[in-house]
Motif scaffolding. Structure first.
Motif, short mmCIF file in Angstrom:
data_model
loop_
_atom_site.label_atom_id
_atom_site.label_comp_id
_atom_site.label_asym_id
_atom_site.label_seq_id
_atom_site.Cartn_x
_atom_site.Cartn_y
_atom_site.Cartn_z
N GLU A 69 20.06 13.48 -5.88
CA GLU A 69 18.78 13.63 -6.58
C GLU A 69 18.11 14.95 -6.22
OE1 GLU A 69 17.35 8.99 -7.28
OE2 GLU A 69 16.81 10.03 -5.42
N ALA A 70 18.21 15.35 -4.95
CA ALA A 70 17.63 16.64 -4.55
C ALA A 70 18.33 17.79 -5.26
CB ALA A 70 17.72 16.80 -3.04
N HIS B 115 25.65 18.89 -15.20
CA HIS B 115 26.06 17.61 -15.77
C HIS B 115 26.76 16.74 -14.73
CE1 HIS B 115 28.59 14.82 -18.10
NE2 HIS B 115 27.63 14.86 -19.01
N PHE B 116 27.59 17.37 -13.89
CA PHE B 116 28.31 16.61 -12.88
C PHE B 116 27.33 15.98 -11.88
CE2 PHE B 116 30.17 16.32 -8.65
CZ PHE B 116 31.28 15.54 -8.90
N VAL B 117 26.34 16.75 -11.43
CA VAL B 117 25.36 16.21 -10.48
C VAL B 117 24.59 15.06 -11.12
CG1 VAL B 117 23.30 16.74 -9.13
CG2 VAL B 117 25.18 18.36 -9.18
N GLY B 118 24.20 15.22 -12.39
CA GLY B 118 23.50 14.14 -13.08
C GLY B 118 24.36 12.90 -13.19
N ALA C 254 17.76 21.34 -12.18
CA ALA C 254 16.82 21.29 -13.30
C ALA C 254 15.82 22.44 -13.21
CB ALA C 254 16.10 19.95 -13.32
N PHE C 255 15.34 22.73 -12.01
CA PHE C 255 14.39 23.83 -11.83
C PHE C 255 15.04 25.17 -12.16
CE2 PHE C 255 12.12 26.90 -9.06
CZ PHE C 255 10.86 26.78 -9.63
N ALA C 256 16.30 25.35 -11.71
CA ALA C 256 17.01 26.60 -12.02
C ALA C 256 17.24 26.74 -13.52
CB ALA C 256 18.34 26.63 -11.27
N ALA C 257 17.62 25.63 -14.18
CA ALA C 257 17.83 25.68 -15.63
C ALA C 257 16.52 25.99 -16.36
CB ALA C 257 18.39 24.34 -16.11
N TYR D 222 21.39 13.38 -18.27
CA TYR D 222 22.54 13.44 -17.38
C TYR D 222 22.51 12.32 -16.34
CZ TYR D 222 23.56 18.14 -19.15
OH TYR D 222 23.87 19.22 -19.94
N ALA D 223 21.31 12.02 -15.84
CA ALA D 223 21.18 11.02 -14.78
C ALA D 223 21.11 9.60 -15.30
CB ALA D 223 19.93 11.32 -13.94
N SER D 224 21.04 9.43 -16.61
CA SER D 224 20.89 8.09 -17.18
C SER D 224 22.20 7.32 -17.23
CB SER D 224 20.29 8.17 -18.58
OG SER D 224 21.21 8.79 -19.47
N GLY D 225 23.29 8.07 -17.38
CA GLY D 225 24.58 7.41 -17.54
C GLY D 225 24.78 6.82 -18.92
N TYR D 226 23.94 7.19 -19.89
CA TYR D 226 24.09 6.67 -21.25
C TYR D 226 25.42 7.10 -21.83
CZ TYR D 226 19.07 5.62 -21.26
OH TYR D 226 17.84 5.13 -20.97
N LYS D 227 25.99 6.22 -22.65
CA LYS D 227 27.25 6.52 -23.33
C LYS D 227 27.13 6.12 -24.79
CE LYS D 227 29.92 5.80 -19.08
NZ LYS D 227 30.01 7.23 -18.82
N GLY D 228 28.09 6.57 -25.56
CA GLY D 228 28.07 6.25 -26.97
C GLY D 228 27.78 7.47 -27.82
N PRO D 229 27.87 7.33 -29.17
CA PRO D 229 27.67 8.47 -30.07
C PRO D 229 26.31 9.13 -29.92
CG PRO D 229 28.66 6.61 -31.23
CD PRO D 229 28.27 6.11 -29.88
#
Length: 344
Positions: free
Chosen positions: A33-34, A276-279, A40-43, A91-98
């Protein structure tokens, strides 16, 4: 030596439950999370520089911005903050699908476009600054200044031309005055012959002076034009790109702008993948906690009278009725339960 028979055909959260203790999962979640917040801040910063500069419509010089420019800057910051937050949450939600795929493509496109644009803008400014600071460019500017002074100031050829014109005018005036100065025709004719000779000489000198002055002016003008063309070329010197960009330029035989684009895609694309990987890492650990019946703080979400988490997914994670290793507390509770229910 034989191949490992470990079954890896499980999803990542279930694998985490099977291989990590509750404490390890919570520790890794806090670290992830850190890092997610840092990413996110860098982006946000990488995108904000380009978006704000575009919305302001000028240089990044806040002390000299007008009220309208400040309003546009705030608008650009707000838009960038919302999109970056949506990117991190997705990214951190883990949502999947179209729907999740479409949303991911949109936010990744915005991130890539704005961050690559900012990277290329920075590289462009660096090349321009390096070019303008080079000794060759500075010497060319000095040459332009000197030639401009020469073109504006009177030269020796110009002075000769003025003197030749003065001589011609003086002898033409003397020729006109011959009849007024002398009374006899003989003297008048002598005076006129003399002045005609002088006028012919003055015209020859004038023609020579004009040719010399014209040649000098042409030389100065040609030198000035050549210096200006050279300055325009040196103002943005392609050789002032970073060495890696020059390598890409030569390797793929493309222009400097395309090499800069490829360089930016490599850097920003790698960052977006890591983001994306960290999320996803955060999402997997949160999912693992849910499988264990725990919240993100490690506390039981709901407990039944036997002290076990009432979670259907938890039951699905069991193998042959034996629960996975959810921590020492859960193991002790299960052992106590089967001890009480054991046949006598």
């Amino acid at each position: 030596m034989t191949d490992s028979s470990t079954n890896t055909n499980v999803d990542r959260p279930a694998h985490l439950v099977a291989t990590k203790s509750l404490r390890d999962i919570l520790s890794d979640l806090r670290k992830a999370e850190a890092w997610l917040l840092m990413a996110a801040f860098a982006a946000f910063l990488a995108s904000a520089f380009f978006v704000v500069k575009y919305f302001v419509g000028g240089e990044m010089d806040p002390p000299n911005w007008s009220g309208e420019q400040w309003a546009n800057a705030m608008l650009g910051l707000g838009i960038t903050a919302v999109i970056t937050a949506a990117q991190a949450f997705l990214y951190a939600s883990g949502y999947k699908g179209p729907a999740a795929i479409v949303a991911t493509v949109i936010v990744v496109f915005f991130g890539l476009f704005s961050e690559v644009s900012q990277s290329m803008e920075r590289e462009d400014a660096t090349v321009r600054q390096r070019s303008e600071d080079s000794p060759v460019f500075q010497a060319t500017l000095g040459s332009i200044q000197n030639l401009s002074v020469q073109a504006a100031a009177p030269s020796g050829a110009t002075a000769q031309l003025a003197a030749a014109r003065g001589q011609l005018a003086r002898h033409e005036a003397e020729l006109t005055a011959c009849r007024a100065k002398y009374r006899t025709d003989t003297r008048v004719q002598q005076c006129e012959r003399y002045e005609h000779d002088k006028i012919a000489q003055a015209r020859g000198a004038l023609a020579a002076a004009e040719a010399t002055a014209g040649s000098s002016a042409n030389m100065v003008g040609s030198a000035l034009s050549a210096a200006i063309i050279q300055a325009k070329t040196l103002e943005y010197d392609e050789d002032k790109h970073y060495a890696m960009i020059r390598l890409l330029k030569d390797l793929f035989n493309v222009g400097g702008i395309w090499a800069s684009f490829l360089f930016s895609i490599i850097i920003i694309g790698t960052f977006e993948y890591a983001f994306h990987f960290v999320g996803s890492y955060v999402a997997d650990h949160k999912r693992a906690l849910l499988l264990m019946g725990r919240d993100t703080h490690g506390e039981l979400i709901h407990a039944n009278p036997d002290g076990l988490a009432a979670n259907s997914e938890l039951a699905e994670a069991n193998f042959n009725g034996i629960p996975r290793d959810f921590g020492n507390a859960e193991r002790d509770q299960y052992l106590n339960q089967i001890t009480r229910n054991a046949p006598t």
